[in-house]
Motif scaffolding. Structure first.
Motif, PDB file in Angstrom:
ATOM      1  N   ASP A 146     -30.500 -56.298  -4.915  1.00 37.09           N
ATOM      2  CA  ASP A 146     -30.966 -57.420  -5.728  1.00 37.09           C
ATOM      3  C   ASP A 146     -29.810 -58.109  -6.448  1.00 37.09           C
ATOM      4  O   ASP A 146     -29.795 -59.332  -6.586  1.00 37.09           O
ATOM      5  N   MET A 147     -28.840 -57.327  -6.894  1.00 34.07           N
ATOM      6  CA  MET A 147     -27.691 -57.913  -7.590  1.00 34.07           C
ATOM      7  C   MET A 147     -26.836 -58.732  -6.617  1.00 34.07           C
ATOM      8  O   MET A 147     -26.354 -59.808  -6.970  1.00 34.07           O
ATOM      9  N   VAL A 148     -26.656 -58.222  -5.403  1.00 37.40           N
ATOM     10  CA  VAL A 148     -25.909 -58.959  -4.382  1.00 37.40           C
ATOM     11  C   VAL A 148     -26.610 -60.288  -4.102  1.00 37.40           C
ATOM     12  O   VAL A 148     -25.970 -61.354  -4.075  1.00 37.40           O
ATOM     13  N   ALA A 149     -27.909 -60.247  -3.924  1.00 39.30           N
ATOM     14  CA  ALA A 149     -28.668 -61.464  -3.644  1.00 39.30           C
ATOM     15  C   ALA A 149     -28.583 -62.448  -4.808  1.00 39.30           C
ATOM     16  O   ALA A 149     -28.420 -63.657  -4.592  1.00 39.30           O
ATOM     17  N   SER A 150     -28.663 -61.931  -6.013  1.00 39.42           N
ATOM     18  CA  SER A 150     -28.588 -62.780  -7.195  1.00 39.42           C
ATOM     19  C   SER A 150     -27.224 -63.463  -7.305  1.00 39.42           C
ATOM     20  O   SER A 150     -27.140 -64.668  -7.559  1.00 39.42           O
ATOM     21  N   LEU A 151     -26.175 -62.701  -7.090  1.00 38.93           N
ATOM     22  CA  LEU A 151     -24.826 -63.269  -7.186  1.00 38.93           C
ATOM     23  C   LEU A 151     -24.531 -64.240  -6.053  1.00 38.93           C
ATOM     24  O   LEU A 151     -23.771 -65.195  -6.243  1.00 38.93           O
ATOM     25  N   ALA A 195     -18.371 -57.785  -4.818  1.00 41.83           N
ATOM     26  CA  ALA A 195     -17.766 -56.739  -3.984  1.00 41.83           C
ATOM     27  C   ALA A 195     -18.253 -55.353  -4.403  1.00 41.83           C
ATOM     28  O   ALA A 195     -18.626 -54.530  -3.555  1.00 41.83           O
ATOM     29  N   TRP A 196     -18.251 -55.079  -5.704  1.00 39.65           N
ATOM     30  CA  TRP A 196     -18.689 -53.760  -6.180  1.00 39.65           C
ATOM     31  C   TRP A 196     -20.177 -53.546  -5.929  1.00 39.65           C
ATOM     32  O   TRP A 196     -20.593 -52.461  -5.517  1.00 39.65           O
ATOM     33  N   PHE A 197     -20.989 -54.571  -6.166  1.00 39.75           N
ATOM     34  CA  PHE A 197     -22.420 -54.437  -5.894  1.00 39.75           C
ATOM     35  C   PHE A 197     -22.667 -54.257  -4.395  1.00 39.75           C
ATOM     36  O   PHE A 197     -23.561 -53.511  -3.993  1.00 39.75           O
ATOM     37  N   GLU A 198     -21.882 -54.925  -3.569  1.00 41.07           N
ATOM     38  CA  GLU A 198     -22.010 -54.759  -2.119  1.00 41.07           C
ATOM     39  C   GLU A 198     -21.693 -53.321  -1.718  1.00 41.07           C
ATOM     40  O   GLU A 198     -22.379 -52.725  -0.885  1.00 41.07           O
ATOM     41  N   LYS A 238     -14.559 -61.673 -16.666  1.00 33.56           N
ATOM     42  CA  LYS A 238     -15.734 -61.960 -15.847  1.00 33.56           C
ATOM     43  C   LYS A 238     -15.248 -62.473 -14.493  1.00 33.56           C
ATOM     44  O   LYS A 238     -14.473 -63.421 -14.422  1.00 33.56           O
ATOM     45  N   ASP A 239     -15.707 -61.826 -13.430  1.00 33.37           N
ATOM     46  CA  ASP A 239     -15.241 -62.159 -12.088  1.00 33.37           C
ATOM     47  C   ASP A 239     -16.386 -61.884 -11.115  1.00 33.37           C
ATOM     48  O   ASP A 239     -16.631 -60.735 -10.742  1.00 33.37           O
ATOM     49  N   LEU A 240     -17.080 -62.944 -10.723  1.00 33.28           N
ATOM     50  CA  LEU A 240     -18.250 -62.779  -9.869  1.00 33.28           C
ATOM     51  C   LEU A 240     -17.894 -62.341  -8.452  1.00 33.28           C
ATOM     52  O   LEU A 240     -18.704 -61.700  -7.778  1.00 33.28           O
ATOM     53  N   ILE A 241     -16.681 -62.635  -8.006  1.00 30.78           N
ATOM     54  CA  ILE A 241     -16.250 -62.164  -6.689  1.00 30.78           C
ATOM     55  C   ILE A 241     -16.081 -60.646  -6.721  1.00 30.78           C
ATOM     56  O   ILE A 241     -16.567 -59.936  -5.831  1.00 30.78           O
ATOM     57  N   GLN A 242     -15.409 -60.139  -7.758  1.00 29.39           N
ATOM     58  CA  GLN A 242     -15.277 -58.690  -7.909  1.00 29.39           C
ATOM     59  C   GLN A 242     -16.645 -58.040  -8.103  1.00 29.39           C
ATOM     60  O   GLN A 242     -16.925 -56.983  -7.522  1.00 29.39           O
ATOM     61  N   ALA A 243     -17.491 -58.659  -8.918  1.00 31.35           N
ATOM     62  CA  ALA A 243     -18.831 -58.112  -9.149  1.00 31.35           C
ATOM     63  C   ALA A 243     -19.588 -58.008  -7.826  1.00 31.35           C
ATOM     64  O   ALA A 243     -20.190 -56.968  -7.523  1.00 31.35           O
ATOM     65  N   GLY A 284     -26.195 -66.530  -4.884  1.00 35.09           N
ATOM     66  CA  GLY A 284     -26.586 -67.884  -5.273  1.00 35.09           C
ATOM     67  C   GLY A 284     -25.576 -68.572  -6.174  1.00 35.09           C
ATOM     68  O   GLY A 284     -25.643 -69.783  -6.355  1.00 35.09           O
ATOM     69  N   ASN A 285     -24.648 -67.804  -6.732  1.00 29.72           N
ATOM     70  CA  ASN A 285     -23.645 -68.364  -7.641  1.00 29.72           C
ATOM     71  C   ASN A 285     -22.254 -68.474  -7.014  1.00 29.72           C
ATOM     72  O   ASN A 285     -21.312 -68.858  -7.695  1.00 29.72           O
ATOM     73  N   LEU A 286     -22.142 -68.103  -5.744  1.00 31.97           N
ATOM     74  CA  LEU A 286     -20.841 -68.103  -5.074  1.00 31.97           C
ATOM     75  C   LEU A 286     -20.861 -69.004  -3.851  1.00 31.97           C
ATOM     76  O   LEU A 286     -21.894 -69.162  -3.199  1.00 31.97           O
ATOM     77  N   GLN A 287     -19.694 -69.558  -3.535  1.00 31.10           N
ATOM     78  CA  GLN A 287     -19.520 -70.345  -2.314  1.00 31.10           C
ATOM     79  C   GLN A 287     -19.283 -69.395  -1.144  1.00 31.10           C
ATOM     80  O   GLN A 287     -18.919 -68.231  -1.350  1.00 31.10           O
ATOM     81  N   GLY A 288     -19.442 -69.894   0.064  1.00 35.62           N
ATOM     82  CA  GLY A 288     -19.259 -69.090   1.262  1.00 35.62           C
ATOM     83  C   GLY A 288     -17.905 -68.407   1.336  1.00 35.62           C
ATOM     84  O   GLY A 288     -17.809 -67.226   1.689  1.00 35.62           O
ATOM     85  N   ASP A 289     -16.835 -69.123   0.982  1.00 40.09           N
ATOM     86  CA  ASP A 289     -15.498 -68.521   1.034  1.00 40.09           C
ATOM     87  C   ASP A 289     -15.328 -67.440  -0.033  1.00 40.09           C
ATOM     88  O   ASP A 289     -14.597 -66.466   0.175  1.00 40.09           O
ATOM     89  N   GLN A 290     -16.022 -67.580  -1.145  1.00 32.47           N
ATOM     90  CA  GLN A 290     -15.965 -66.556  -2.189  1.00 32.47           C
ATOM     91  C   GLN A 290     -16.691 -65.287  -1.736  1.00 32.47           C
ATOM     92  O   GLN A 290     -16.224 -64.177  -1.993  1.00 32.47           O
ATOM     93  N   ILE A 291     -17.804 -65.464  -1.058  1.00 30.21           N
ATOM     94  CA  ILE A 291     -18.535 -64.310  -0.530  1.00 30.21           C
ATOM     95  C   ILE A 291     -17.698 -63.615   0.540  1.00 30.21           C
ATOM     96  O   ILE A 291     -17.620 -62.380   0.574  1.00 30.21           O
ATOM     97  N   THR A 292     -17.041 -64.400   1.374  1.00 37.09           N
ATOM     98  CA  THR A 292     -16.155 -63.822   2.398  1.00 37.09           C
ATOM     99  C   THR A 292     -15.055 -63.005   1.742  1.00 37.09           C
ATOM    100  O   THR A 292     -14.746 -61.895   2.189  1.00 37.09           O
ATOM    101  N   ARG A 293     -14.474 -63.530   0.676  1.00 39.32           N
ATOM    102  CA  ARG A 293     -13.417 -62.804  -0.050  1.00 39.32           C
ATOM    103  C   ARG A 293     -13.982 -61.521  -0.662  1.00 39.32           C
ATOM    104  O   ARG A 293     -13.358 -60.461  -0.599  1.00 39.32           O
ATOM    105  N   ALA A 294     -15.154 -61.600  -1.248  1.00 38.42           N
ATOM    106  CA  ALA A 294     -15.781 -60.423  -1.854  1.00 38.42           C
ATOM    107  C   ALA A 294     -16.055 -59.357  -0.788  1.00 38.42           C
ATOM    108  O   ALA A 294     -15.810 -58.164  -1.017  1.00 38.42           O
TER     109      ALA A 294
END
Length: 161
Positions: A131-136, A116-119, A109-114, A138-148
């Motif tokens: 919708d999946m990007v928006a949902s995820l 990225a793929w949904f993006e 399970k890897d929400l950063i990878q998830a 909410g579960n990630l920090q700014g730096d995690q979203i940047t990495r994704a």
């Protein structure tokens, strides 16, 4: 929202009904077999075309392996087929990979990878991916979203055009 598994079946059926499905000689036989729930025949036909590099067939083989339709369920093999299809830029394959990472099925399970793929799926016009990007998000920090986003950008550069 529909459960992911149900929505992926609907996506497969929509692909089968679309003009995209005619992109490979003989692919209509696989479509017909799948639509008629003759999964063993459909799997055999899709697998033949997938082995020849046909992206939609690779995606369909992934679905059928993940769900055990016409063959034994094998999520690890499904992942590889989704990845092969994603290398050709298929939005549904991106979405399927995001789903596997979000659920931790066949991969850790890897929400950063998830994300990225949904993006990637979202960029390619997949209707559920936004919708999946928006949902995820909410579960990630700014730096995690940047990495994704960086992972998505790297992948996008490598896709066959």
């Amino acid at each position: 929202m529909l459960p992911i598994r149900l929505s992926r079946n609907l996506i497969a059926i929509c692909l089968l009904a679309s003009g995209m499905a005619q992109a490979h000689e003989g692919y209509d036989k696989a479509i017909q077999a799948y639509s008629c729930v003759d999964y063993p025949k459909a799997y055999s036909l899709f697998k033949t075309y997938a082995d020849q590099g046909h992206g939609l067939s690779q995606y369909m083989v992934g679905i059928m392996l993940e769900q055990g339709q016409g063959t034994d369920s094998d999520v690890n093999a499904a992942y590889q087929w989704y990845l092969s299809s994603a290398k050709q830029g298929l939005a549904d394959a991106y979405f399927a990979l995001g789903d596997l990472y979000a659920r931790g099925v066949g991969v850790g399970k890897d929400l950063i990878q998830a994300y990225a793929w949904f993006e990637l799926a979202n960029r390619a016009g997949h209707k559920l991916a936004k919708d999946m990007v928006a949902s995820l998000a909410g579960n990630l920090q700014g730096d995690q979203i940047t990495r994704a986003m960086s992972l998505a950008d790297e992948w996008a550069k490598s896709v066959k055009k």
